[in-house]
Design a protein around this motif. Structure first.
Motif, PDB file in Angstrom:
ATOM      1  N   ILE A   1       7.384  11.789  -4.931  1.00  0.00           N
ATOM      2  CA  ILE A   1       7.850  10.414  -4.719  1.00  0.00           C
ATOM      3  C   ILE A   1       8.542  10.251  -3.361  1.00  0.00           C
ATOM      4  N   ASP A   2       9.212  11.277  -2.873  1.00  0.00           N
ATOM      5  CA  ASP A   2       9.897  11.174  -1.585  1.00  0.00           C
ATOM      6  C   ASP A   2       8.923  11.138  -0.413  1.00  0.00           C
ATOM      7  N   ASN A   3       7.691  11.607  -0.617  1.00  0.00           N
ATOM      8  CA  ASN A   3       6.677  11.556   0.433  1.00  0.00           C
ATOM      9  C   ASN A   3       5.851  10.267   0.362  1.00  0.00           C
ATOM     10  N   LEU A   4       6.014   9.510  -0.703  1.00  0.00           N
ATOM     11  CA  LEU A   4       5.282   8.261  -0.874  1.00  0.00           C
ATOM     12  C   LEU A   4       6.127   7.111  -0.370  1.00  0.00           C
ATOM     13  N   MET A   5       5.566   6.327   0.528  1.00  0.00           N
ATOM     14  CA  MET A   5       6.307   5.253   1.181  1.00  0.00           C
ATOM     15  C   MET A   5       5.630   3.908   0.938  1.00  0.00           C
ATOM     16  N   PRO A   6       6.432   2.876   0.619  1.00  0.00           N
ATOM     17  CA  PRO A   6       5.839   1.546   0.518  1.00  0.00           C
ATOM     18  C   PRO A   6       5.514   1.037   1.918  1.00  0.00           C
ATOM     19  N   ALA A   7       4.307   0.556   2.097  1.00  0.00           N
ATOM     20  CA  ALA A   7       3.891   0.084   3.422  1.00  0.00           C
ATOM     21  C   ALA A   7       3.150  -1.235   3.304  1.00  0.00           C
ATOM     22  N   CYS A   8       3.407  -2.118   4.252  1.00  0.00           N
ATOM     23  CA  CYS A   8       2.602  -3.339   4.335  1.00  0.00           C
ATOM     24  C   CYS A   8       1.223  -2.925   4.844  1.00  0.00           C
ATOM     25  N   ARG A   9       0.272  -3.798   4.680  1.00  0.00           N
ATOM     26  CA  ARG A   9      -1.094  -3.473   5.085  1.00  0.00           C
ATOM     27  C   ARG A   9      -1.200  -3.167   6.580  1.00  0.00           C
ATOM     28  N   VAL A  10      -0.479  -3.929   7.394  1.00  0.00           N
ATOM     29  CA  VAL A  10      -0.550  -3.749   8.849  1.00  0.00           C
ATOM     30  C   VAL A  10      -0.023  -2.370   9.246  1.00  0.00           C
ATOM     31  N   CYS A  11       1.153  -2.012   8.757  1.00  0.00           N
ATOM     32  CA  CYS A  11       1.727  -0.706   9.117  1.00  0.00           C
ATOM     33  C   CYS A  11       0.877   0.435   8.579  1.00  0.00           C
ATOM     34  N   ASN A  12       0.379   0.299   7.351  1.00  0.00           N
ATOM     35  CA  ASN A  12      -0.427   1.372   6.779  1.00  0.00           C
ATOM     36  C   ASN A  12      -1.713   1.573   7.574  1.00  0.00           C
ATOM     37  N   LYS A  13      -2.317   0.482   8.015  1.00  0.00           N
ATOM     38  CA  LYS A  13      -3.531   0.597   8.826  1.00  0.00           C
ATOM     39  C   LYS A  13      -3.226   1.251  10.172  1.00  0.00           C
ATOM     40  N   TRP A  14      -2.147   0.821  10.819  1.00  0.00           N
ATOM     41  CA  TRP A  14      -1.783   1.395  12.117  1.00  0.00           C
ATOM     42  C   TRP A  14      -1.383   2.859  12.003  1.00  0.00           C
ATOM     43  N   LYS A  15      -0.608   3.185  10.979  1.00  0.00           N
ATOM     44  CA  LYS A  15      -0.150   4.567  10.830  1.00  0.00           C
ATOM     45  C   LYS A  15      -1.322   5.477  10.532  1.00  0.00           C
ATOM     46  N   SER A  16      -2.223   5.015   9.686  1.00  0.00           N
ATOM     47  CA  SER A  16      -3.407   5.783   9.342  1.00  0.00           C
ATOM     48  C   SER A  16      -2.993   7.185   8.899  1.00  0.00           C
ATOM     49  N   SER A  17      -3.527   8.202   9.516  1.00  0.00           N
ATOM     50  CA  SER A  17      -3.167   9.577   9.145  1.00  0.00           C
ATOM     51  C   SER A  17      -2.242  10.215  10.194  1.00  0.00           C
ATOM     52  N   HIS A  18      -1.527   9.359  10.936  1.00  0.00           N
ATOM     53  CA  HIS A  18      -0.593   9.871  11.943  1.00  0.00           C
ATOM     54  C   HIS A  18       0.692  10.373  11.279  1.00  0.00           C
ATOM     55  N   ASP A  19       1.317  11.339  11.911  1.00  0.00           N
ATOM     56  CA  ASP A  19       2.662  11.706  11.485  1.00  0.00           C
ATOM     57  C   ASP A  19       3.620  10.650  12.037  1.00  0.00           C
ATOM     58  N   LEU A  20       4.866  10.680  11.593  1.00  0.00           N
ATOM     59  CA  LEU A  20       5.824   9.639  11.977  1.00  0.00           C
ATOM     60  C   LEU A  20       6.011   9.522  13.487  1.00  0.00           C
ATOM     61  N   GLU A  21       6.087  10.637  14.178  1.00  0.00           N
ATOM     62  CA  GLU A  21       6.355  10.581  15.619  1.00  0.00           C
ATOM     63  C   GLU A  21       5.168  10.048  16.409  1.00  0.00           C
TER      64      GLU A  21
ATOM     65  N   GLN B   1       0.865  -1.168   0.000  1.00  0.00           N
ATOM     66  CA  GLN B   1       0.000   0.000   0.000  1.00  0.00           C
ATOM     67  C   GLN B   1       0.909   1.228   0.000  1.00  0.00           C
ATOM     68  N   VAL B   2       0.486   2.259  -0.682  1.00  0.00           N
ATOM     69  CA  VAL B   2       1.276   3.483  -0.748  1.00  0.00           C
ATOM     70  C   VAL B   2       0.818   4.404   0.381  1.00  0.00           C
ATOM     71  N   ASP B   3       1.765   4.764   1.236  1.00  0.00           N
ATOM     72  CA  ASP B   3       1.473   5.643   2.369  1.00  0.00           C
ATOM     73  C   ASP B   3       2.127   6.995   2.122  1.00  0.00           C
ATOM     74  N   HIS B   4       1.492   8.036   2.613  1.00  0.00           N
ATOM     75  CA  HIS B   4       2.095   9.368   2.588  1.00  0.00           C
ATOM     76  C   HIS B   4       2.828   9.563   3.906  1.00  0.00           C
ATOM     77  N   CYS B   5       4.135   9.714   3.847  1.00  0.00           N
ATOM     78  CA  CYS B   5       4.940   9.899   5.058  1.00  0.00           C
ATOM     79  C   CYS B   5       4.395  11.079   5.867  1.00  0.00           C
ATOM     80  N   ILE B   6       4.263  12.216   5.217  1.00  0.00           N
ATOM     81  CA  ILE B   6       3.536  13.339   5.823  1.00  0.00           C
ATOM     82  C   ILE B   6       2.096  13.161   5.325  1.00  0.00           C
ATOM     83  N   PRO B   7       1.163  12.896   6.207  1.00  0.00           N
ATOM     84  CA  PRO B   7      -0.195  12.558   5.789  1.00  0.00           C
ATOM     85  C   PRO B   7      -0.846  13.617   4.899  1.00  0.00           C
ATOM     86  N   LYS B   8      -1.644  13.124   3.948  1.00  0.00           N
ATOM     87  CA  LYS B   8      -2.362  14.019   3.032  1.00  0.00           C
ATOM     88  C   LYS B   8      -3.280  14.972   3.786  1.00  0.00           C
ATOM     89  N   SER B   9      -3.902  14.476   4.849  1.00  0.00           N
ATOM     90  CA  SER B   9      -4.935  15.239   5.542  1.00  0.00           C
ATOM     91  C   SER B   9      -4.446  16.580   6.097  1.00  0.00           C
TER      92      SER B   9
END
Length: 136
Positions: free
Chosen positions: A68-88, A33-41
């Motif tokens: 492309i630098d803000n787009l991160m490859p994520a497994c389904r589990v990490c993408n679900k957990w990260k949701s719209s959270h920032d990295l910290e 799944q493609v995750d936004h490192c800095i969330p879109k929201s």
């Protein structure tokens, strides 16, 4: 926004087909799944105010949400957990898991009583951060 196949392929290859957060290998691009490192929201607010922008993305501007630098490859589990959270915030959620298990999971406490697991209290370092440290 759905990414085109060329962008998805570039994101998938970014960390050699591994989740940028946990490091799990993704056997095919369909698993990613493609995750936004800095969330879109709240991307514009973060970038405009230089608020919680990771060091490796400080150069992004308000229109770079799908850079492309803000787009991160994520497994389904990490993408679900990260949701719209920032990295910290995502990091702190992961670090809180042992405390939550001890508080709310009797199976976990039972296994711990019989020395079937070992708790390790250490900072969470994402896979992409480990790779960056190896390069520098």
């Amino acid at each position: 926004m759905a990414q085109n196949s060329k962008t998805r392929e570039a994101v998938y290859e970014k960390y050699d087909a591994h989740c940028s957060y946990c490091g799990e290998e993704m056997k095919s691009i369909k698993e990613m799944q493609v995750d936004h490192c800095i969330p879109k929201s709240n991307f514009r607010m973060h970038v405009k105010n230089k608020f919680k922008v990771p060091a490796h993305l400080k150069y992004l501007v308000e229109s770079d949400v799908n850079h492309i630098d803000n787009l991160m490859p994520a497994c389904r589990v990490c993408n679900k957990w990260k949701s719209s959270h920032d990295l910290e915030l995502f990091r702190s959620e992961i670090e809180a898991q042992i405390e939550r298990l001890n508080s709310y999971n009797s199976n976990y406490r039972f296994a711990k009583r019989y020395d079937l697991l070992v708790e390790v209290n250490k900072p969470v370092v994402f896979y992409f951060e480990k790779l960056e440290k190896k390069i520098s």
